[in-house]
Design a protein around this motif. Structure first.
Motif, mmCIF file in Angstrom:
data_model
loop_
_atom_site.group_PDB
_atom_site.id
_atom_site.type_symbol
_atom_site.label_atom_id
_atom_site.label_comp_id
_atom_site.label_asym_id
_atom_site.label_seq_id
_atom_site.Cartn_x
_atom_site.Cartn_y
_atom_site.Cartn_z
ATOM 1 N N CYS A 41 0.863 -1.176 0.000
ATOM 2 C CA CYS A 41 0.000 0.000 0.000
ATOM 3 C C CYS A 41 0.898 1.223 0.000
ATOM 4 O O CYS A 41 2.091 1.145 0.315
ATOM 5 N N THR A 42 0.339 2.336 -0.392
ATOM 6 C CA THR A 42 1.097 3.567 -0.578
ATOM 7 C C THR A 42 0.364 4.710 0.104
ATOM 8 O O THR A 42 -0.859 4.778 0.068
ATOM 9 N N TYR A 44 0.773 9.040 0.232
ATOM 10 C CA TYR A 44 1.413 10.060 -0.590
ATOM 11 C C TYR A 44 0.981 11.449 -0.143
ATOM 12 O O TYR A 44 -0.166 11.656 0.264
ATOM 13 N N VAL A 56 6.453 9.966 -0.905
ATOM 14 C CA VAL A 56 5.681 8.742 -1.089
ATOM 15 C C VAL A 56 6.254 7.658 -0.182
ATOM 16 O O VAL A 56 7.468 7.464 -0.138
ATOM 17 N N CYS A 58 5.829 3.643 0.133
ATOM 18 C CA CYS A 58 5.295 2.360 -0.340
ATOM 19 C C CYS A 58 5.790 1.310 0.647
ATOM 20 O O CYS A 58 6.988 1.269 0.950
ATOM 21 N N ARG A 120 0.672 0.046 -5.438
ATOM 22 C CA ARG A 120 1.743 1.028 -5.642
ATOM 23 C C ARG A 120 1.187 2.230 -6.392
ATOM 24 O O ARG A 120 0.466 2.090 -7.375
ATOM 25 N N ILE A 122 2.662 6.037 -7.800
ATOM 26 C CA ILE A 122 3.642 7.100 -7.990
ATOM 27 C C ILE A 122 2.920 8.173 -8.812
ATOM 28 O O ILE A 122 2.342 7.877 -9.856
#
Length: 152
Positions: A41-42, A44, A56, A58, A120, A122
């Protein structure tokens, strides 16, 4: 920002990440080249002000779940509780980073409310973020802090 300042920023991020994870959940992190598993999981956010750019985190879902279990002192964690707790954890980390940047460089910064993603994530256009710190937890879970904080 020169490379000396970038190294200082990297050191502040690392120290805050390790210290706050230990304080927040009693989980020890060490810097180690490792990649999070496929189940991640991320969380941000974006910094604004004198230092700006994305930050970020991760991490293995197992790491985030254990963090939530420790903080909530519950074995079974509801997915909504996991999301809320991870965002709060990252919020605390970001607040400490802002304080660390201010102590080191005497410049203000702020950050947006953290956003949680399963998997993920970005941000668009940020595929090559230049600052990466890899961690392994005391239970061999992986986390990766990725940033591109630069001076305004």
């Amino acid at each position: 920002m020169n490379s000396f300042a970038q190294a200082d920023v990297q050191e502040i991020l690392d120290q805050v990440m390790r210290d706050m994870t230990e304080r927040y959940a009693g989980i020890q992190l060490c810097k180690r080249d490792s990649e999070p598993s496929g189940d991640i999981c991320t969380v941000y956010t974006t910094f604004e002000g004198s230092y700006h750019g994305p930050l970020v985190l991760c991490a293995d879902t197992a790491f985030m779940t254990r963090l939530a279990q420790r903080v909530l002192q519950e074995e079974i964690i509801d997915p909504n509780d996991l999301e809320d707790l991870v965002k709060e954890y990252f919020n605390v980390i970001c607040g400490q980073i802002v304080a660390g940047l201010f102590r080191a460089f005497h410049v203000p910064a702020s950050f947006r409310i953290p956003v949680f993603y399963s998997g993920r994530f970005i941000p668009d256009g940020e595929e090559e973020l230049h600052g990466v710190i890899n961690y392994t937890s005391d239970c061999n879970e992986s986390a990766k802090l990725i940033h591109q904080l630069t001076a305004a």
